[in-house]
Design an enzyme around this catalytic site. Structure first.
Site, PDB file in Angstrom:
ATOM      1  N   GLU A 144      26.885  16.946  92.725  1.00 20.97           N
ATOM      2  CA  GLU A 144      28.017  17.750  93.196  1.00 20.97           C
ATOM      3  C   GLU A 144      28.523  18.701  92.112  1.00 20.97           C
ATOM      4  OE1 GLU A 144      30.957  14.750  93.970  1.00 20.97           O
ATOM      5  OE2 GLU A 144      30.057  14.112  95.845  1.00 20.97           O
ATOM      6  N   GLY A 204      30.022  21.893  90.290  1.00 19.08           N
ATOM      7  CA  GLY A 204      30.834  23.056  90.638  1.00 19.08           C
ATOM      8  C   GLY A 204      30.884  24.022  89.471  1.00 19.08           C
ATOM      9  N   ARG A 205      31.672  23.641  88.472  1.00 16.55           N
ATOM     10  CA  ARG A 205      31.875  24.497  87.304  1.00 16.55           C
ATOM     11  C   ARG A 205      30.563  24.978  86.675  1.00 16.55           C
ATOM     12  NH1 ARG A 205      36.466  23.957  84.148  1.00 16.55           N
ATOM     13  NH2 ARG A 205      36.722  21.897  85.082  1.00 16.55           N
ATOM     14  N   ARG A 207      44.317  28.542  84.592  1.00  8.68           N
ATOM     15  CA  ARG A 207      43.771  27.515  83.703  1.00  8.68           C
ATOM     16  C   ARG A 207      44.409  27.504  82.313  1.00  8.68           C
ATOM     17  NH1 ARG A 207      39.198  27.024  82.120  1.00  8.68           N
ATOM     18  NH2 ARG A 207      39.009  24.793  82.380  1.00  8.68           N
ATOM     19  N   TYR A 267      46.124  23.944  81.903  1.00  8.46           N
ATOM     20  CA  TYR A 267      45.392  22.972  81.072  1.00  8.46           C
ATOM     21  C   TYR A 267      45.378  23.362  79.586  1.00  8.46           C
ATOM     22  CZ  TYR A 267      42.938  22.200  85.612  1.00  8.46           C
ATOM     23  OH  TYR A 267      42.590  21.985  86.918  1.00  8.46           O
ATOM     24  N   CYS A 288      57.191  36.435  85.575  1.00  6.59           N
ATOM     25  CA  CYS A 288      58.440  36.042  84.923  1.00  6.59           C
ATOM     26  C   CYS A 288      58.454  34.553  84.609  1.00  6.59           C
ATOM     27  CB  CYS A 288      59.618  36.414  85.815  1.00  6.59           C
ATOM     28  SG  CYS A 288      59.579  38.154  86.226  1.00  6.59           S
ATOM     29  N   GLU A 289      57.581  34.151  83.698  1.00  6.18           N
ATOM     30  CA  GLU A 289      57.494  32.772  83.217  1.00  6.18           C
ATOM     31  C   GLU A 289      56.973  32.860  81.790  1.00  6.18           C
ATOM     32  OE1 GLU A 289      57.883  29.782  84.837  1.00  6.18           O
ATOM     33  OE2 GLU A 289      58.032  30.484  86.912  1.00  6.18           O
TER      34      GLU A 289
END
Ligand SMILES: *Cc1c(COP(=O)(O)O)cnc(C)c1O
Length: 416
Positions: free
Chosen positions: A273, A275-276, A312, A316, A344-345
Site C-alpha cells: 500500500e 503512497g508517499r 506539512r 509536522y 493570518c497565522e
C-alpha cells in the site's frame, strides 16, 4: 533521477519549463511528473516480481483523478480509506478486485458501497468493526472478504504523528488479541477471512522495523493455519520513506530483499500500500515571491503559496527543499529567511530559518517533494481557492484539476 532538473538555467519538470508553465496556469500550482509516478510504481513491480503481488496505491497520498488513472493504467490497485476514495478509484478505472478498504472508522454506508463494488478486501481494525461488517454483508446476502489489521507493536522510528504500529496507536488490533479476533471472524457467516494486514507508519527510512513486523504477522498466519484459518494474502502496508533532505530510505530492492524470505515462505499473495514513495518526489508546489520583508530581527520571503496549500511544514515541522526556478539566482549570496505565506497565522510557513539564495519579488520558487500529502491536505482557509494541479508528460502537460474559483468556494452555501 529526479524529473525536476535545470535546463538552460530554468527548472523543468521533465521537458516542461516551470517558468513557462507558471505563466500559463498561474501560481500556486502543483506540478507532477508522469514519468516519475510510473518509475516508482515500476520499482515495486521489479522488486516483488517473483512473488504474486498487487501494488495497491494509497489513494490518500494524492487522490487526483489524473494521477490515479495513470497509475491504474499501469496496473496499480488502490488502498482506500473512505467512500469518497472508493468513488475516485472506480472513476479512475481501478479494477474493484484490486481495491483494499483500510481505515479505523468505516461507516455502514461505506461498507455497503464497497461490498456493492465487489472489492478485493476489507482491512478490519477492531472486533466491533468485524461484527458490523458481518451484519452489513448478511443484510446484503453476501460475504465480505476480510483481513485483520494487526498492530505488531514495533517502533518504526519515524515522526510520532505518522507512527501507527505502536501499542498506544489507535490503529489495528493489538497483536496479542489478534488470534482470538481471527477465531471470532471465522465463526461469522457474513465474513470470509482471507488476509492479514499491517501498516506500521509512514516516512520509514529503515526497512528493519517493517521486517520485524512482517515476521510477527507471518508467525500469526502460521498459527492460524494450524487452526484451519487459511490466510492467502498478507498486506504489508505502505510507509516506505522518500528523500526530503538528506534521508537515505531503502530502495525498493533493498526493501523487498529484507521482507521477501518470510513472505515467500508463507506462500501468500503480497499486497503493498505505498503512497508517499510513489508520488512524493514526483511533485512540486510552484509558488511566486510577493514581497521581501526585514523586521530587523528576521528576514521573510512572502510567497503566494501558504499552509492551506501545503500544511506539512506547519503540521509536522516537515522539511521541504525550496529552490529558485531561475538557476542564475542560485549564484547569489545565501541568506537566512523564513518562507511564509499570506495566511493570518504565525504557523503559516513553508520553511523556517532556511538558507536560501537571495530572491526577488516575482521570482518563482519550487517547493520540492510536495507530491504526497500536499494538495490532498489543502483547505480553503482564509477563503483561498485551492491550487491548480498539472500533470506533465514529456514536453506536454494536462491541467488535471483547474484552480478553484470564488464561485466554487461559496457553492453550496446560502444565506438563511
Ligand atoms: C497512509 C496509509 C498508507 C500509505 O502510507 P505512505 O507512507 O504514504 O506510503 C498505507 N496504508 C494505510 C493503511 C495508510 O493509512
Amino acid at each position: 533521477m529526479s524529473p525536476f532538473q535545470y535546463r538552460d538555467s530554468e527548472l523543468c519538470c521533465e521537458e516542461v519549463s516551470l517558468r513557462a508553465l507558471a505563466a500559463v496556469v498561474g501560481t500556486p500550482a502543483y506540478v507532477y511528473s508522469k514519468a516519475s509516478l510510473l518509475e516508482s510504481l515500476a520499482g515495486y513491480g521489479r522488486a516483488f516480481h517473483d512473488v504474486p503481488h498487487v501494488v495497491c496505491y494509497s489513494v490518500k497520498a494524492n487522490s487526483n483523478l489524473g494521477v490515479l488513472s495513470v497509475l491504474a493504467k499501469a496496473g496499480a490497485g488502490a488502498d482506500i480509506v473512505s467512500g469518497g476514495e472508493l468513488y475516485r478509484a472506480l472513476r479512475a478505472g481501478v479494477p474493484p478486485k484490486k481495491i483494499i478498504f483500510s481505515g479505523v472508522g468505516k461507516s455502514r454506508d461505506e461498507m455497503r458501497e464497497a461490498l456493492k463494488a465487489d472489492i478485493l478486501m476489507f482491512n478490519v481494525e477492531s472486533r466491533a468493526e468485524l461484527r458490523v461488517l458481518d451484519e452489513v454483508a448478511l443484510e446484503m446476502g453476501i460475504r465480505a472478504p476480510v483481513a485483520l489489521r494487526v498492530n505488531p507493536d514495533v517502533d518504526p522510528q519515524t515522526h510520532p504523528y505518522i507512527a501507527t504500529g505502536l501499542k498506544t496507536s489507535k490503529f489495528g488490533i493489538p497483536y496479542h488479541e489478534a488470534f482470538e479476533a481471527y477465531e471470532e471472524a471465522a465463526t461469522l457467516k457474513g465474513l470470509e477471512v482471507i488476509g492479514a494486514d499491517m501498516h506500521i507508519g509512514s516516512q520509514l527510512t529503515k526497512a528493519t522495523p517493517v521486517a520485524d513486523a512482517v515476521a510477527r504477522v507471518v508467525a500469526l498466519v502460521k498459527a492460524l493455519r494450524e487452526r484451519r484459518i487459511e490466510i492467502r494474502m498478507i498486506d504489508i502496508g505502505g510507509g516506505l520513506g522518500i528523500r526530503y533532505r538528506d534521508e537515505k530510505p531503502p530502495t525498493h530492492q533493498e526493501f523487498a530483499t529484507l521482507l521477501l524470505p518470510a513472505l515467500r515462505e508463507a506462500g501468500v499473495t503480497v499486497l503493498l500500500e505505498p503512497g508517499r514513495s510513489i508520488v512524493g518526489n514526483a511533485g512540486v508546489l510552484l509558488t511566486r515571491v510577493l514581497y521581501r520583508k526585514d523586521t530587523g530581527a528576521k528576514k521573510f520571503v512572502v510567497v503566494d503559496g501558504a499552509m492551506n496549500d501545503l500544511i506539512r511544514p506547519s503540521l509536522y515541522g516537515s522539511y521541504h527543499e525550496i529552490v529558485p526556478v531561475d538557476q542564475t539566482r542560485c549564484a547569489r549570496d545565501l541568506e537566512t529567511v523564513d518562507v511564509v505565506g499570506p495566511i493570518c497565522e504565525s504557523g503559516d510557513f513553508l520553511a523556517k530559518d532556511r538558507e536560501l539564495a537571495q530572491v526577488e519579488p516575482e521570482d518563482l520558487l519550487a517547493v520540492m517533494s510536495a507530491g504526497a500529502y500536499g494538495f490532498v491536505m489543502a483547505s480553503n482557509y482564509n477563503t483561498r481557492p485551492r491550487a491548480v494541479e498539472v500533470l506533465v508528460d514529456g514536453n506536454r502537460y494536462t491541467i488535471v484539476r483547474r484552480r478553484e474559483t470564488y464561485e466554487d468556494l461559496v457553492a453550496g452555501e446560502t444565506a438563511p
